[in-house]
Design a protein around this motif. Structure first.
Motif, mmCIF file in Angstrom:
data_model
loop_
_atom_site.group_PDB
_atom_site.id
_atom_site.type_symbol
_atom_site.label_atom_id
_atom_site.label_comp_id
_atom_site.label_asym_id
_atom_site.label_seq_id
_atom_site.Cartn_x
_atom_site.Cartn_y
_atom_site.Cartn_z
ATOM 1 N N LYS A 4 0.844 -1.192 0.000
ATOM 2 C CA LYS A 4 0.000 0.000 0.000
ATOM 3 C C LYS A 4 0.877 1.239 0.000
ATOM 4 N N GLU A 5 0.307 2.345 -0.439
ATOM 5 C CA GLU A 5 1.013 3.619 -0.385
ATOM 6 C C GLU A 5 1.135 4.057 1.067
ATOM 7 N N GLY A 6 2.122 4.899 1.313
ATOM 8 C CA GLY A 6 2.158 5.581 2.599
ATOM 9 C C GLY A 6 2.858 4.808 3.700
ATOM 10 N N LYS A 7 2.307 3.703 4.102
ATOM 11 C CA LYS A 7 2.889 2.955 5.219
ATOM 12 C C LYS A 7 4.240 2.366 4.800
ATOM 13 N N PRO A 8 5.271 2.508 5.660
ATOM 14 C CA PRO A 8 6.574 1.985 5.244
ATOM 15 C C PRO A 8 6.518 0.475 4.967
ATOM 16 N N ILE A 9 7.338 0.048 4.025
ATOM 17 C CA ILE A 9 7.304 -1.339 3.578
ATOM 18 C C ILE A 9 7.595 -2.301 4.734
ATOM 19 N N GLN A 12 4.629 -2.980 6.699
ATOM 20 C CA GLN A 12 3.672 -3.824 5.986
ATOM 21 C C GLN A 12 4.103 -5.289 5.993
#
Lengths: 134, 286
Positions: A4-9, A12
């Motif tokens: 997802k965009e935004g949240k750091p990888i 996630q």
């Protein structure tokens, strides 16, 4: 994996491992893949994956046996559930409330929709068990 | 370590210089993404590092040895996969027999793992492969050569849809702290999550040389349509959900790197972006 965009990888990736603990793919006291194996699985940099493992380790969800690998802690499931619940109530539920308040949706309507949702989820789950997919 | 020491380079005397007084230090243990517009010198830089061409001024040092000398010990330490290449009309088996002895750490197991990952059989004939398959075979050999440095020029060009994902898997799997990989590419989405460091070159200079971690400490990448947020943006471009915007990271929360946004912002708002990285309260070790 699609991120997802935004949240750091790394966060996630940690979420993904937590999901797998919740759904029973990784049992408590079982070994999880090595950082490099998991990085290859996710197709991301090993250092990013390492940060996810460190985060989970700091939260006592996994632990390391030197020279052997990473294992799911006893009580990890409970911890994950608690953490997730706190985050949900603290953040997501607030914007959910804001939205139903703004739109003037009565809570009864939400309750009945939620009951329908639960029923359909359980029906799907049952179907998948019968078909042997779980 | 590869040290690019104040090099200048032009393809012919009197022609435009591709690099002017260009400097960079690259350390093992990381995957570097090399970005730049068409004609900015990405491929030239890789060829310079590999010793195929030599700078007119300055030096390129691989572990303190000048690449200009093309010594056997230096050449054994790196492998370049050019964007386009030809392979001899032999079987892979023969190719390995001819070429592997040049690389003392060559690993037949890695070759097998990589071919497996790309779903190629081991008894293939190099002349009878499609372009994409040849690339898969060559990248497999390059990984198996097990050199300290691996230079990949547009490695995902020509790969099919599963091929790109297979490439990421095998690269991450074979990477370790004793290896360094430099990937030059325009296909930012193909490699975005693989990178430890980002190198951006433009007009003969290194515009940005930072780790992904540092970039995300200093910059925020957001998708939003909120006017207050967009007002603070250094650069924005339209996306499916509102705007993709680049902002200074003021609250220390980390977002995930958007390479396309970063690159475009650097091209359009160079000074504003670079100023953030050189602010005095930040440590800016690459």
């Amino acid at each position: 994996m699609i991120f997802k965009e935004g949240k750091p990888i790394y966060a996630q990736i940690a979420d993904r491992i937590e999901d797998d603990i919740l759904n029973g793919k990784y049992q408590e006291e079982a070994r999880i893949p090595s950082v490099r194996e998991f990085a290859a699985l996710m197709e991301v940099n090993a250092n990013t994956t390492m940060r996810a493992y460190e985060m989970l380790q700091n939260r006592n969800i996994i632990y390391m046996k030197r020279g052997i690998g990473y294992f799911v802690s006893t009580g990890a499931r409970e911890l994950v559930l608690d953490n997730r619940k706190n985050v949900f109530i603290g953040e997501d539920l607030n914007s959910f409330f804001h939205e139903i308040y703004t739109l003037g949706i009565p809570i009864e309507e939400i309750t009945s929709l939620y009951q329908e949702y639960v029923q359909s989820m359980e029906a799907t789950k049952k179907l998948m068990e019968e078909e042997g997919w779980s | 370590m590869i040290r690019i020491e104040n090099i200048s380079f032009a393809y012919r005397k009197g022609r435009k210089q591709v690099f002017r007084n260009f400097h960079a230090d690259l350390n093992l243990g990381g995957i570097y993404g090399l970005l730049g517009k068409n004609g900015s010198g990405k491929s030239t830089l890789l060829q310079l590092m590999a010793g195929l061409i030599t700078p007119s001024e300055g030096r390129i040092l691989l572990d303190d040895k000048d690449m200009r000398n093309r010594s056997v010990t230096s050449l054994q330490k790196l492998f370049l996969v050019p964007e386009e290449f030809s392979m001899p009309a032999v079987s892979l088996d023969q190719y390995v027999r001819y070429m592997a002895p040049f690389y003392p750490r060559f690993s037949a197991e890695t070759l097998k793992r990589a071919l497996d990952c790309f779903e190629l059989s081991e008894d293939l004939h190099l002349e009878r492969l499609s372009m994409g398959q040849r690339k898969k075979a060559f990248v497999s050999f390059a990984l198996a050569a097990n050199t300290e440095w691996l230079l990949l020029d547009e490695p995902t060009n020509g790969l099919d849809i599963p091929g790109k994902s297979q490439f990421r898997k095998i690269l991450v799997q074979e990477m370790n702290d004793e290896r360094g990989v430099i990937i030059s590419t325009h296909q930012v989405l193909d490699v975005e999550h693989l990178l430890d460091h980002v190198l951006v070159i433009d007009q003969g200079q290194m515009l940005l040389q930072k780790s992904v971690e540092e970039i995300c400490e200093i910059l925020s990448f957001v998708r939003t349509s909120e006017p207050e947020v967009l007002r603070r943006a250094i650069y924005q471009m339209p996306s499916l959900q509102g705007m993709s915007a680049l902002l200074p990271n003021d609250d220390g929360r980390e977002s995930s790197l958007d390479l396309e946004l970063l690159f475009n912002a650097l091209m359009e708002k160079r000074e504003e972006v670079c100023r953030l990285f050189s602010a005095p309260n930040r440590s800016n070790q690459a």
